[in-house]
Motif scaffolding. Structure first.
Motif, PDB file in Angstrom:
ATOM      1  N   ASP A 335       0.840  -1.206   0.000  1.00  0.00           N
ATOM      2  CA  ASP A 335       0.000   0.000   0.000  1.00  0.00           C
ATOM      3  C   ASP A 335       0.872   1.251   0.000  1.00  0.00           C
ATOM      4  O   ASP A 335       0.559   2.244  -0.663  1.00  0.00           O
ATOM      5  N   ILE A 338       2.139   1.881  -3.430  1.00  0.00           N
ATOM      6  CA  ILE A 338       1.107   2.472  -4.304  1.00  0.00           C
ATOM      7  C   ILE A 338       0.945   3.962  -3.961  1.00  0.00           C
ATOM      8  O   ILE A 338       0.882   4.818  -4.848  1.00  0.00           O
TER       9      ILE A 338
ATOM     10  N   ASN B  53       9.933   3.356 -15.816  1.00  0.00           N
ATOM     11  CA  ASN B  53      10.220   3.615 -14.394  1.00  0.00           C
ATOM     12  C   ASN B  53      11.140   4.828 -14.213  1.00  0.00           C
ATOM     13  O   ASN B  53      11.026   5.556 -13.210  1.00  0.00           O
ATOM     14  N   PHE B  91      -1.133   7.479 -13.320  1.00  0.00           N
ATOM     15  CA  PHE B  91      -0.569   6.156 -13.609  1.00  0.00           C
ATOM     16  C   PHE B  91      -1.653   5.108 -13.805  1.00  0.00           C
ATOM     17  O   PHE B  91      -2.641   5.085 -13.068  1.00  0.00           O
ATOM     18  N   PHE B  93      -1.578   0.933 -14.089  1.00  0.00           N
ATOM     19  CA  PHE B  93      -0.667  -0.212 -13.989  1.00  0.00           C
ATOM     20  C   PHE B  93      -1.334  -1.484 -14.508  1.00  0.00           C
ATOM     21  O   PHE B  93      -2.572  -1.591 -14.502  1.00  0.00           O
ATOM     22  N   GLN B  97      -2.999  -2.020  -9.240  1.00  0.00           N
ATOM     23  CA  GLN B  97      -2.393  -1.439  -8.027  1.00  0.00           C
ATOM     24  C   GLN B  97      -3.389  -0.603  -7.220  1.00  0.00           C
ATOM     25  O   GLN B  97      -3.143   0.555  -6.894  1.00  0.00           O
ATOM     26  N   LEU B  98      -4.519  -1.215  -6.922  1.00  0.00           N
ATOM     27  CA  LEU B  98      -5.494  -0.557  -6.041  1.00  0.00           C
ATOM     28  C   LEU B  98      -5.235  -1.048  -4.621  1.00  0.00           C
ATOM     29  O   LEU B  98      -4.791  -2.175  -4.427  1.00  0.00           O
ATOM     30  N   ILE B  99      -5.507  -0.191  -3.653  1.00  0.00           N
ATOM     31  CA  ILE B  99      -5.304  -0.617  -2.262  1.00  0.00           C
ATOM     32  C   ILE B  99      -6.502  -1.483  -1.856  1.00  0.00           C
ATOM     33  O   ILE B  99      -7.645  -1.017  -1.872  1.00  0.00           O
ATOM     34  N   ARG B 158      -8.508   6.983 -10.774  1.00  0.00           N
ATOM     35  CA  ARG B 158      -7.532   7.480  -9.799  1.00  0.00           C
ATOM     36  C   ARG B 158      -6.453   8.331 -10.502  1.00  0.00           C
ATOM     37  O   ARG B 158      -5.984   9.327  -9.973  1.00  0.00           O
TER      38      ARG B 158
END
Lengths: 444, 229
Positions: A335, A338, B53, B91, B93, B97-99, B158
């Motif tokens: 997390d 991210i 990157n 961004f 991905f 890349q979600l929490i 996002r």
């Protein structure tokens, strides 16, 4: 990121692992409670001792015995005392150098006779229980316990006291004292030969009961004129029954000399300044405040020692916080990655983790303080009972084994927060070092 | 929009004496103009992800510089680059890349929270963006409760929520089926046309590569060729 958002974020994170949060908070709370309760013993004993000392003697009172290279305290000294900053009153007393017999009806008392300056006594909080202050030279005021010193004439010495040491009821004077005439009998010894003189006095006032329970006041306040009359009769200073060296009445000595002089300060804060000024001037003094100063230093050292030992418990608890935070950083590394990738500043990440450890510390401090107050209350409730049971003796009045002043609570909460913030520093710094790429690949 | 000048990058593997230096990017230079959709293609291990990157600021190049909006980003510190990303780059991905512990709404809201925007404005903006990607009704769903396509849309939301002029996408369709891939590409096109957002897409999928205005092929750490349409 605003503080409010950081706080919301932290709360959200903490909810994820409630049992770990509970255990960490519990460890911190125990640490805080231990620190407070331990140090509270130092505070409690200090408070009990000080209050005991204050019961025995007035903190604002300074006794003056005399002055170096001087024959005694005179009016000029009294004036100097009265003009000092912070002085409320200056009382001065002289005592008759023999204990006269006071005859009241069928009762006799053998007690001290004192001459005092009533206006200054009243300023120093002297009060009458009944009657009025003396106006005529043969009028007297008696101490509150004077009645108890009156014993019936012809009492059987063997039956004078009962089993508990009190005067037998049959011999106690029970009548009203006010406006009663009594005879004051003084003696003079010349070459072993005793001569008596009787002076008639009238009781016009009875002093109020002393504030301290143990204090026993049975003396009689006589006028300056009566003292002089006794001095003329015996020919010795202060009316001593027998001549002693230096006891001659000096006809030329016009200035009054006082036996007992006490200075009363306006408040406790003034006492130290008054003491210092008096000592600088060469006066010999005794003040409970001086003694208290030394006691305060000893107890301060003791309290610091106890707080130090208590802090060790908190440091142990902080290891738990360190562990919790390190695990939180490891668990949340993806997390964090991210968050960093989408633009979270490393400082924000650090603040979030620091806030989290502080929050745990604060929760621990709050619960620990509540528990400490509870334990302190219980200890103070149980200790008198234990003393009573074990020693068959009542605990001293107002005795506190544990006392938690606000300052102790603030110090303990402060130490707790300091320790927890410190233990959260390293994990928080570690969180800022999380590698974004590794974290997003879940390689941490 | 993006200027990549003489980028060199190599990785070191092994310890001390046995250290081996493996060059990944060699003298890579190209430019991407505002409003373009550019695909970077290349085989696995060609260095395309490393290039992305470096442009994203996640790694520092061994040599060379990258300018975004005339700002030499390769000179920025970690903190400064984070702030720069928040303002200028979105961004997308491959793995979204979600929490996972946050709802779709909270995930989209996060960049605005980092920006310090007030709650009311933030909520409104987040909802608008979720509506734009067609996921307003799923706002309270956690990532695990959404399909791959939906998760990628949340990821796009996002990226979009801070109105970035540039979006960097790393294999955006890599985890999607072909139907979803098509609709996602159409959506990227729409965003490009309507909002003028520049897209730099890393892909090995030919269909995705052809969809952009221009393709840059990386072979063994070099820019082999630039193909325009």
């Amino acid at each position: 990121m605003t503080f409010k958002d950081q706080f919301k974020f932290v709360r959200q994170n903490l909810k994820k692992n409630k049992s770990r949060l509970f255990m960490t908070v519990l460890a911190t709370a125990i640490g805080v409670a231990f620190l407070i309760v331990l140090a509270s013993v130092g505070f409690g004993l200090h408070k009990s001792l000080i209050s005991d000392m204050m019961q025995n003697q007035l903190v604002t009172q300074v006794e003056i015995y005399g002055k170096e290279d001087s024959q005694g305290l005179k009016n000029e000294d009294i004036t100097y005392f009265e003009e000092m900053d912070g002085v409320e009153a200056v009382t001065r007393r002289n005592e008759l150098a023999q204990m006269p017999f006071f005859q009241l009806d069928d009762y006799t008392s053998n007690t001290n006779a004192i001459v005092t300056h009533f206006p200054s006594e009243i300023k120093a909080d002297f009060k009458l229980a009944s009657g009025r202050l003396p106006e005529g030279e043969n009028e007297v005021v008696v101490g509150y316990h004077f009645t108890e010193s009156l014993i019936k004439n012809g009492a059987n010495p063997e039956k004078l006291y009962d089993d508990e040491g009190n005067i037998n009821e049959d011999y106690v004077y029970t009548d009203d004292l006010l406006n009663k005439e009594m005879d004051m009998e003084v003696i003079k010894l010349t070459d072993g030969k005793e001569t008596k003189k009787t002076i008639s006095v009238k009781i016009v006032g009875i002093a109020e009961k002393p504030a301290r329970d143990w204090a026993y006041e049975e003396h009689v306040f006589i006028s300056e004129e009566i003292l002089q009359e006794v001095e003329q009769f015996t020919g010795v200073m202060r009316g001593a029954s027998e001549m002693y060296e230096g006891g001659e009445l000096d006809a030329n000595q016009s200035e009054e000399v006082y036996d007992y002089v006490k200075v009363y300060a306006n408040n406790v804060q003034e006492v130290e300044g008054i003491n210092k000024a008096l000592e600088d001037k060469g006066y010999m003094i005794y003040s409970i405040a001086n003694e208290m100063k030394q006691i305060n230093v000893i107890f301060l050292i003791m309290k610091i020692g106890l707080i130090f030992i208590g802090t060790i418990a908190l440091i142990i608890a902080s290891i738990g916080i360190y562990n919790t935070m390190t695990m939180a950083v490891t668990e949340r590394a993806p997390d964090i990655g991210i968050m960093k990738a989408i633009g979270a500043h490393p400082r924000t990440i650090k603040n979030i983790f620091l806030l989290e450890s502080t929050y745990i510390g604060l929760l621990g401090a709050i619960f620990g303080t509540i528990v400490a107050y509870g334990i302190s209350f219980l200890v103070n409730l149980c200790v008198p009972f234990i003393i009573q049971t074990a020693f068959d003796e009542a605990a001293p009045e107002g005795f506190l084994l544990s006392y938690i002043p606000w300052s102790l609570t603030l110090i303990s909460v402060g130490i707790c927060l300091l320790v927890t913030v410190f233990s959260g520093l390293r994990p928080a710094k570690r969180a800022t070092k999380v590698d974004v790429l590794k974290a997003m690949r879940r390689e941490l | 929009m993006i200027e990549v000048n003489k980028i060199y990058h190599s990785f070191e593997i092994g310890k001390k004496e046995k250290k081996t230096v493996i060059p990944v990017l060699k003298d890579v230079s190209f430019q991407i103009n505002k409003g373009e959709i550019v695909s970077i293609v290349g085989k696995s291990g060609s260095g395309k992800s490393t290039l992305l990157n470096i442009i994203s600021g996640f790694i520092k190049p061994t040599d060379g510089e990258v300018k975004i909006n005339n700002q030499t980003v390769t000179e920025l510190s970690e903190g400064e680059f984070a702030s720069f990303r928040l303002q200028h780059i979105g961004f997308i991905f491959q793995n979204f890349q979600l929490i996972p512990s946050m709802t779709a709404f909270q995930n989209v809201e996060l960049p605005l929270t980092f920006k310090g925007m007030n709650e009311k404005e933030r909520k409104q903006k987040t909802l608008e963006t979720l509506e734009r990607v067609g996921l307003a009704e799923f706002k309270d769903h956690y990532p695990s409760e959404l399909s791959g396509g939906q998760q990628q849309r949340v990821s796009i939301a996002r990226a979009l929520v801070v109105n970035p002029p540039l979006i960097l996408a790393d294999e955006p369709t890599g985890s999607l089926d072909s139907d979803t891939e098509k609709s996602l590409l159409a959506f990227i096109k729409q965003l490009n046309e309507e909002l003028g957002i520049t897209f730099l897409i890393i892909t090995h999928d030919e269909e995705v590569a052809e969809f952009g205005h221009r393709t840059i092929e990386i072979v063994d750490g070099h820019v082999l060729e630039e193909v325009g349409k």
